[in-house]
Design an enzyme around this catalytic site. Structure first.
Site: not given
Length: 337
Positions: A144-147
């Site tokens: 995921g991008c935030y991840a």
């Protein structure tokens, strides 16, 4: 003839970024790009910045993807599993969606509200031992991008015992492309411009993924929508485990972990990450300090949410899976101004 690749879900922002990277990749031949509502439209009509890419979007039919050597799945969460199940086992897959990231089916149901599609090899090469697993895998779940912005900042610190796995706090701002391309009132320019707004406070779906990849036991995560098209800036804080200089210990852990990594940069002291510096790249920029009042370790992390946070990361994984140099078709340098 190069390596035949296809993109399922090519009409979205991440799908469009994949098409751009594939078009510039020296070893990839794009043989199919699919969409739902925009099937039948030329790629350049959906993505004007790809004028000259002579291809028409087709419906997402597994039969039209089965001849590819590798398929990128850039579908909405919950849709990749069904498509993947109908593709031959010999076709390599990289899923940009969330369907196959989590090992815990209960966590999937809690945060996504549907049945779990199964677990694939996690697609973050910078984690210890993960690069070899990705290279040997036929199916990989990209991050995921935030991840990815949070994991790259936090994982080496927990692994080195520099910070506690308890009481990790993350506040991260993302550009609007991270919310997808569907028309939504809260994403209208009149709503977004000149305003910052938190969303999914206390219940964001990337929390179990971050905990799984870093070993964090307790994580408070607040995402913020920022008035910009793309980019993520994450502020990650945690309690140090000793009375020694926490900033120096954390910096040593980060520089040691990423000394040979082509896309992760621990910036010189006094220089702080900025989203503009990573735009258009597969880079992650990091900086670390300690709070003079609380003593907490603070790591600032910047990525392009469509680059290292999505399409760039997917291409990085695909390169490994196909036996290519990991950096092929990618850059660690952003665009400016």
């Amino acid at each position: 003839m190069g390596i035949r690749v296809a993109v399922a879900g090519a009409s979205g922002y991440a799908g469009g970024e994949l098409l751009r990277l594939i078009a510039g990749h020296p070893e990839f031949d794009l043989v199919a790009a699919t969409a739902h509502r925009q099937a039948g439209a030329p790629v350049s009509a959906v993505h004007p910045h790809l004028a000259g890419l002579d291809l028409v979007l087709t419906a997402t039919d597994p039969a039209g993807l089965a001849d590819a050597d590798l398929v990128f799945l850039a579908l909405p969460h919950g849709e990749s599993g069904a498509v993947a199940a109908m593709l031959p086992t010999g076709v390599k897959l990289v899923d940009i969606g969330a369907d196959h990231r989590l090992r815990d089916a209960a966590a999937w149901r809690r945060y996504y509200g549907s049945e779990h599609a199964g677990t694939w090899t996690y697609g973050l090469p910078e984690l210890p031992g993960q690069r070899a697993l990705i290279a040997a895998a036929g199916r990989v779940a990209a991050t995921g991008c935030y991840a990815v912005a949070t994991i790259l900042a936090l994982a080496p610190l927990i692994a080195a015992g520099v910070v506690s796995a308890e009481d990790v706090v993350v506040v991260a701002a993302s550009g609007t492309s991270g919310a997808g391309r569907a028309a939504k009132t809260h994403l209208l320019a009149s709503e977004v411009m000149g305003s910052l707004a938190p969303y999914k406070v206390g219940a964001h779906q990337h929390v179990p993924e971050i905990k799984q990849a870093t070993g964090a036991a307790s994580l408070s995560f607040t995402p913020v929508l920022a008035p910009m098209p793309r980019g993520i800036l994450a502020t990650v804080t945690a309690r140090p485990t000793s009375d020694a200089d926490p900033a120096d210990a954390a910096r040593t852990a980060l520089t040691t972990a990423y000394a040979d990594e082509p896309f992760v940069r621990v910036l010189p002291r006094g220089s702080w990450p900025a989203t503009a510096a990573t735009l258009g790249s597969n880079a992650c920029h990091l900086q670390v300090t300690a709070d003079v009042d609380s003593g907490r370790v603070i790591v600032s992390s910047a990525v392009d949410n469509l680059g290292k946070g999505a399409a760039g990361q997917a291409v990085q994984c695909a390169n490994l899976m196909l036996g290519l140099p990991e950096t092929t078709g990618l850059t660690a340098f952003g665009t400016a101004p």
